[in-house]
Scaffold this active site. Structure first.
Site, PDB file in Angstrom:
ATOM      1  N   SER A 123      -7.535   3.779   9.566  1.00  0.00           N
ATOM      2  CA  SER A 123      -8.166   3.787   8.245  1.00  0.00           C
ATOM      3  C   SER A 123      -7.414   2.879   7.276  1.00  0.00           C
ATOM      4  CB  SER A 123      -8.216   5.221   7.707  1.00  0.00           C
ATOM      5  OG  SER A 123      -8.702   5.245   6.387  1.00  0.00           O
TER       6      SER A 123
ATOM      7  N   HIS B  52       0.848  -1.202   0.000  1.00  0.00           N
ATOM      8  CA  HIS B  52       0.000   0.000   0.000  1.00  0.00           C
ATOM      9  C   HIS B  52       0.875   1.241   0.000  1.00  0.00           C
ATOM     10  CE1 HIS B  52      -3.275   2.759   1.058  1.00  0.00           C
ATOM     11  NE2 HIS B  52      -2.430   3.297   1.923  1.00  0.00           N
TER      12      HIS B  52
ATOM     13  N   ASP C  85     -15.199   2.934   7.551  1.00  0.00           N
ATOM     14  CA  ASP C  85     -14.095   3.848   7.208  1.00  0.00           C
ATOM     15  C   ASP C  85     -14.574   4.936   6.259  1.00  0.00           C
ATOM     16  OD1 ASP C  85     -11.210   4.655   7.001  1.00  0.00           O
ATOM     17  OD2 ASP C  85     -11.567   4.103   4.917  1.00  0.00           O
TER      18      ASP C  85
ATOM     19  N   ARG D  73     -14.458  13.137   8.837  1.00  0.00           N
ATOM     20  CA  ARG D  73     -13.137  13.698   9.143  1.00  0.00           C
ATOM     21  C   ARG D  73     -12.774  14.793   8.147  1.00  0.00           C
ATOM     22  NH1 ARG D  73      -9.410   8.853   8.578  1.00  0.00           N
ATOM     23  NH2 ARG D  73      -7.794  10.432   8.844  1.00  0.00           N
TER      24      ARG D  73
ATOM     25  N   LYS E 239      -8.442  -1.579   6.259  1.00  0.00           N
ATOM     26  CA  LYS E 239      -8.625  -2.060   4.884  1.00  0.00           C
ATOM     27  C   LYS E 239      -7.601  -3.124   4.528  1.00  0.00           C
ATOM     28  CE  LYS E 239      -8.771   2.257   3.619  1.00  0.00           C
ATOM     29  NZ  LYS E 239      -9.010   3.611   3.121  1.00  0.00           N
TER      30      LYS E 239
END
Length: 434
Positions: free
Chosen positions: A183, A82, A161, A168, A187
């Site tokens: 967050s 990621h 999320d 947010r 995932k």
């Protein structure tokens, strides 16, 4: 148990129990808690942080708010890589075929770009006919054939999320380290993998502007991983200049293919080789990271990684011969050359400005509803530390609509700081945290 009591507890810096966090998030997900109360809780978290126990419970409750995906029928060591996003970040396009050629597999959700950062989905969708897997079965089928399993985010995965992020975004709590960590990791943990490798971008073109906060984020995500027995490794990589030389969708595909032909930019190579080596080490194939270079060089030199990309494109509905014929990608109608007005050495690049210069000509989205023009983008010719002469080409802008092209040109010129004194080249990898 009352929501207001939990808000006050967090406001006063006290630790919430597992039951209290579960209750709070369940109430919000089920619509029993108004936005204004969750906003208060988020702001209290922003100022008072979370303990390790709170963060783990918060993350796992988020993860369990929707579907999870397992890959027991994918017969490979699975890597979920990621990136926190940056300008010219095309790492997944290069890395996934390399991992596949090394006998591993990539199983990850990829996102679309927003603002000055590009998304992997947009880059692949610049290929005519290409379509990401929509179901787990499609993903497993392609992953077993090619070693590459990528699909877009689903509203059914970690729906909490998405709901929290929207709040947010309008309450000034996006920069909270524990909220960012939960967050991302919720995932990552919703998708089965053997190792999670996080590329946290640091600098002007990244969400994390300085190394201190990036390192804190990395350590919190590793902390979450340890809490559930998951291997998590983090690379802090430089985003004080674009990664590679191409920004935009079709032209980033080209630069990625060139990288798989052994002709890619050195900074991109350094990031890709580091992450691939971390995967090899996690699998147990190498002892130290430098030992991975020979293995990665082999799959580049024998073109097996390139072939994996071709197979993945074909299996996803595109023309795999794209690796030999870039004319299969969308082409821009016009090119504007940008020339330097100064002489000296490149001392700084405002990377976010370069990303925005690409966005305003159609390469990115200012809002989620904007339509991408896959053909357009920017190619830069100078990086930090390079010498440049007055009148020398600093960039090319590939565009179809001339509406914002002069603005884009001026943004590029203003993004470059040129000084008389020689400046050192920048390192692509700032730190590795395991």
């Amino acid at each position: 148990m009352r929501v207001v009591d939990l808000i006050e507890k967090k406001r006063d810096g006290k630790e919430l129990s597992k039951e209290e966090i579960s209750f709070l998030l369940s109430e919000y997900l089920n619509g029993n808690m108004p936005d204004y109360q969750m906003s208060s809780f988020l702001m209290a978290t922003y100022f008072n942080d979370m303990t390790a126990n709170e963060l783990l419970e918060f993350t796992m409750t988020m993860k369990n708010s929707g579907d999870t995906i397992s890959f027991d029928d994918v017969r490979r060591f699975l890597v979920d890589k990621h990136s926190t996003g940056g300008v010219g970040d095309k790492v997944t396009i290069v890395l996934a075929p390399i991992l596949a050629a090394l006998g591993m597999g990539t199983t990850k959700l990829s996102g679309k770009g927003l603002g000055h950062t590009g998304g992997t989905i947009d880059k692949f969708e610049s290929i005519k006919g290409f379509s990401f897997s929509n179901t787990r079965d499609e993903l497993v089928s392609i992953a077993n054939k090619t070693g590459i399993g990528l699909m877009g985010y689903s509203d059914r995965i970690v729906p909490l999320d998405k709901k929290l992020y929207s709040l947010r975004d309008v309450t000034g709590t996006v920069p909270s380290i524990p909220l960012i960590a939960s967050s991302i990791m919720s995932k990552k943990l919703a998708i089965q993998s053997d190792v999670i490798i996080l590329d946290v971008k640091v600098g002007d073109g990244a969400f994390m502007k300085d190394k201190e906060h990036a390192k804190e984020l990395a350590e919190r995500m590793i902390e979450i991983g340890k809490g559930v027995g998951k291997k998590v490794k983090v690379v802090l990589s430089n985003m004080d200049e674009p990664l590679g030389y191409s920004i935009g969708n079709a032209n980033e595909i080209i630069e990625s293919i060139e990288m798989l032909k052994g002709k890619g930019p050195e900074d991109l190579k350094e990031v890709v080789y580091t992450i691939a080596s971390l995967a090899l080490k996690a699998k147990g194939e190498i002892e130290e990271l430098p030992d991975g270079k020979e293995k990665i060089d082999k799959v580049i030199n024998d073109r097996s990684a390139l072939q994996k990309l071709s197979e993945f494109i074909s299996e996803s509905g595109g023309d795999g011969n794209l690796i030999n014929n870039y004319n299969l990608l969308p082409q821009s109608k016009s090119v504007l050359e940008v020339f330097s007005k100064k002489e000296g050495y490149i001392s700084k690049i405002k990377t976010e400005e370069i990303g925005k210069a690409a966005m305003i000509i159609g390469a990115g989205r200012a809002t989620k509803d904007d339509i991408i023009d896959h053909a357009v983008g920017i190619k830069i010719f100078k990086k930090v530390g390079d010498k440049i002469s007055t009148g020398e080409k600093i960039a090319e802008i590939y565009y179809n609509d001339g509406k914002n092209v002069e603005t884009s040109k001026n943004m590029i010129l203003q993004a470059y700081t040129i000084k008389n004194d020689k400046v050192n080249k920048q390192k692509a990898i700032l730190e590795i945290i395991e």
